[in-house]
Design a protein around this motif. Sequence first.
Motif, PDB file in Angstrom:
ATOM      1  N   GLU A   1       1.622   7.028  -1.970  1.00 36.49           N
ATOM      2  CA  GLU A   1       2.397   7.425  -3.159  1.00 36.49           C
ATOM      3  C   GLU A   1       3.463   6.379  -3.490  1.00 36.49           C
ATOM      4  O   GLU A   1       3.705   6.071  -4.663  1.00 36.49           O
ATOM      5  N   LEU A   2       4.103   5.829  -2.464  1.00 39.61           N
ATOM      6  CA  LEU A   2       5.121   4.800  -2.677  1.00 39.61           C
ATOM      7  C   LEU A   2       4.510   3.566  -3.343  1.00 39.61           C
ATOM      8  O   LEU A   2       5.089   3.001  -4.279  1.00 39.61           O
ATOM      9  N   MET A   3       3.358   3.162  -2.909  1.00 36.87           N
ATOM     10  CA  MET A   3       2.683   2.000  -3.491  1.00 36.87           C
ATOM     11  C   MET A   3       2.287   2.273  -4.942  1.00 36.87           C
ATOM     12  O   MET A   3       2.368   1.373  -5.794  1.00 36.87           O
TER      13      MET A   3
ATOM     14  N   LYS B  19       3.868   4.216  -7.000  1.00 35.10           N
ATOM     15  CA  LYS B  19       5.093   4.179  -7.812  1.00 35.10           C
ATOM     16  C   LYS B  19       5.592   2.748  -7.989  1.00 35.10           C
ATOM     17  O   LYS B  19       6.093   2.374  -9.053  1.00 35.10           O
ATOM     18  N   LEU B  20       5.472   1.906  -6.926  1.00 34.81           N
ATOM     19  CA  LEU B  20       5.948   0.525  -7.028  1.00 34.81           C
ATOM     20  C   LEU B  20       5.039  -0.340  -7.896  1.00 34.81           C
ATOM     21  O   LEU B  20       5.517  -1.136  -8.689  1.00 34.81           O
ATOM     22  N   PHE B  21       3.720  -0.205  -7.725  1.00 28.16           N
ATOM     23  CA  PHE B  21       2.807  -1.116  -8.399  1.00 28.16           C
ATOM     24  C   PHE B  21       1.998  -0.453  -9.517  1.00 28.16           C
ATOM     25  O   PHE B  21       1.141  -1.080 -10.108  1.00 28.16           O
ATOM     26  N   GLY B  22       2.230   0.810  -9.724  1.00 25.86           N
ATOM     27  CA  GLY B  22       1.728   1.454 -10.810  1.00 25.86           C
ATOM     28  C   GLY B  22       0.534   2.036 -11.190  1.00 25.86           C
ATOM     29  O   GLY B  22      -0.124   2.270 -11.995  1.00 25.86           O
TER      30      GLY B  22
END
Length: 75
Positions: A68-70, A72-75
Amino acid sequence: MAKARNTEKAAKPNVFMRIGLFIKQIIDELRKVVTPTSKELFGWSLAVFIFVLFLMALVTGMDFGLGELMLKLFG
């Protein structure tokens, strides 16, 4: 000097003697093993099962959270 080499060679056991000694030592160690009672076996099995479930949950949570973090960071 040649006699010293012969005594060194004679003192060193051959391959088959070393294998026999190794097997004898294994048997001696196996005689020391104590079989657990059924209560102990159940308790340790339960502890291992719970620990494995905990690790599975931890790795699953990390996988989901980092995924989920990835996103949000890379879209």
